[in-house]
Design an enzyme around this catalytic site. Structure first.
Site, PDB file in Angstrom:
ATOM      1  NE  ARG A 284      -4.089  -1.975   1.882  1.00  0.00           N
ATOM      2  CZ  ARG A 284      -4.084  -3.002   2.725  1.00  0.00           C
ATOM      3  NH1 ARG A 284      -3.242  -3.018   3.739  1.00  0.00           N
ATOM      4  NH2 ARG A 284      -4.931  -3.984   2.563  1.00  0.00           N
TER       5      ARG A 284
ATOM      6  CG  HIS B 293       1.108  10.243 -25.449  1.00  0.00           C
ATOM      7  ND1 HIS B 293       0.422  10.533 -24.301  1.00  0.00           N
ATOM      8  CD2 HIS B 293       2.406  10.188 -25.088  1.00  0.00           C
ATOM      9  CE1 HIS B 293       1.272  10.660 -23.294  1.00  0.00           C
ATOM     10  NE2 HIS B 293       2.492  10.463 -23.759  1.00  0.00           N
TER      11      HIS B 293
ATOM     12  CG  HIS C 270       8.048  10.419 -24.450  1.00  0.00           C
ATOM     13  ND1 HIS C 270       6.701  10.444 -24.752  1.00  0.00           N
ATOM     14  CD2 HIS C 270       8.229  11.357 -23.492  1.00  0.00           C
ATOM     15  CE1 HIS C 270       6.101  11.353 -23.998  1.00  0.00           C
ATOM     16  NE2 HIS C 270       7.004  11.925 -23.224  1.00  0.00           N
TER      17      HIS C 270
ATOM     18  CE  LYS D 220       6.672  17.218 -13.933  1.00  0.00           C
ATOM     19  NZ  LYS D 220       6.731  16.044 -14.768  1.00  0.00           N
TER      20      LYS D 220
HETATM   21  N1  GLY Z   1       5.047  14.860 -17.755  1.00  0.00           N
HETATM   22  C1  GLY Z   1       3.904  15.622 -17.448  1.00  0.00           C
HETATM   23  C2  GLY Z   1       3.601  15.731 -16.000  1.00  0.00           C
HETATM   24  O1  GLY Z   1       4.381  15.292 -15.181  1.00  0.00           O
HETATM   25  O2  GLY Z   1       2.588  16.250 -15.621  1.00  0.00           O
END
Ligand code: GLY
Length: 375
Positions: free
Chosen positions: A122, A253, A267, A228
């Site tokens: 889990r 994709h 990719h 990010k």
């Molecule tokens: N690779 C896109 C994300 O992590 O949202």
């Protein structure tokens, strides 16, 4: 010098450490996360052969044991079968929740190992040590984990954040140029989606990044991870803004599916052409100036990444088949297609309710075969 970016997720916040020599120091970085001195290192056979001894020695230097759990290199390992095998190996090692999984490899290993960590007993902690440029700037950060099924990529998975990411820039020297270029596509993505200044910097320094010039590489990886981290902290589960990180991915994709997820189209290459297509579609719809689309395309092509369908080995593609893959996409809701489009360089938007017919027509203008046409 090690650079640190924090992914601000409250009590699940973690650091991405970026710089040279991090594998050699992995024990010191990982030790504070361990209750006992045990790890299972999920890796692929290629990465393990090249870098496994260094990681094992670095962990041993801090009294940490590392049991390798190896899978074949390549997207084929992101399967239910491999997940079952890896899970069984972890059980055989009697790993428990005080122990740690280390994902040591590129995006495939990170996604598979992260998903195994998400469901093993889990949920067990894991650390990402990404060994490709693409994994360092994208897939190792943000907690998306998944496997593929014959119906599509990344359709079965979980959000499970790592406790730490160690992005060792030295390790990139063992990558072939094509792999570096593919990773660079994801770096360019950050500039294109949300940072015009970074995009302009990449227009000048992009090749230096791919050539692994230390200052350029460090800046590019750090800026990508910062962007990010910020987006993930705002929208961990992709209810909104995180979808921007999928710029180029809906087209990409579909092309990957048709190309067989192998060497024919990596990719990052699929994302590169997907971004060029997203900009061209945006310009065709009057959303984005044509010259911005041209500049986006030029920056992608400048480093040898594909921008047109006829550059790909699997060309000619069938438009209806491509559209079929897009309808399977996780971002498609209730039959409506979602695309990440652009208003300008550095200004991507999430466009929901995109008409399938408009996409099909666009694919035809891009050189895909239209329904009923002869091969
Ligand atoms: N690779 C896109 C994300 O992590 O949202």
């Amino acid at each position: 010098m090690i650079q640190t970016v924090t992914v601000g997720l409250g009590e699940r916040a973690y650091e991405v450490r970026i710089g040279p020599g991090l594998i050699a120091e992995a024990g010191r970085h990982i030790r504070p996360l361990l209750k006992r001195g045990r790890t299972a290192v999920i890796s692929d056979e290629t990465v393990w052969r090249l870098h496994g001894p260094d990681l094992t020695a670095a962990l041993a230097a801090e009294g940490i044991s590392a049991s390798p759990v190896l899978v074949p290199a390549g997207e084929g390992s992101k399967s239910f079968e491999m997940l079952a095998r890896v899970s069984d190996d972890l059980l055989a090692l009697e790993l428990d929740r005080g122990d740690l999984i280390v994902a040591f490899g590129g995006g495939v290993v990170g996604d598979l190992a992260g998903f195994a960590a998400a469901i093993y007993k889990r949920g067990i902690d894991f650390v990402q040590i990404p060994t490709t440029l693409l994994a360092q700037v994208d897939s190792s950060v943000g907690g998306k984990t998944a496997i593929d099924t014959p119906r599509g990529k990344n359709l079965i998975g979980a959000f499970h954040q790592p406790r730490l990411v160690l992005a060792d820039l030295d390790v990139l020297a063992s990558l072939p140029p094509r792999e570096l270029r593919a990773g660079y596509a994801e770096i360019l993505k950050y500039g294109l989606l949300g940072d015009l200044t970074f995009f302009q910097w990449l227009e000048i320094h992009g090749q230096a990044v791919i050539d692994l010039e230390p200052d350029a590489l460090t800046h590019a990886v750090r800026r990508s991870v910062e962007m990010k981290a910020q987006i993930v902290a705002e929208d961990e589960r992709e209810a909104g803004r995180r979808a921007l990180l999928n710029l180029g991915h809906t087209f990409g994709h579909a092309l990957e599916s048709e190309s067989g997820y192998g060497d024919a189209l990596l990719h990052g290459e699929a994302v590169a052409i997907g971004m060029a297509m997203a900009f061209r579609y945006s310009a065709a719809q009057g959303l984005c100036p044509g010259q911005d689309a041209g500049r986006a395309q030029a920056a992608i092509a400048a480093v040898g990444l594909p921008v047109r369908l006829n550059e790909l080995a699997s060309h000619p593609f069938d438009g209806a088949r491509l559209l079929g893959h897009m309808a399977q996409d996780k971002k498609a809701e209730g039959g409506r297609l979602t695309f990440i489009l652009a208003r300008a360089l550095g200004e991507a938007i999430v466009a929901r309710d995109v008409e399938a017919d408009a996409i099909l027509q666009f694919l035809t203008t891009e050189g895909a075969r239209s329904a009923g046409a002869q091969a």
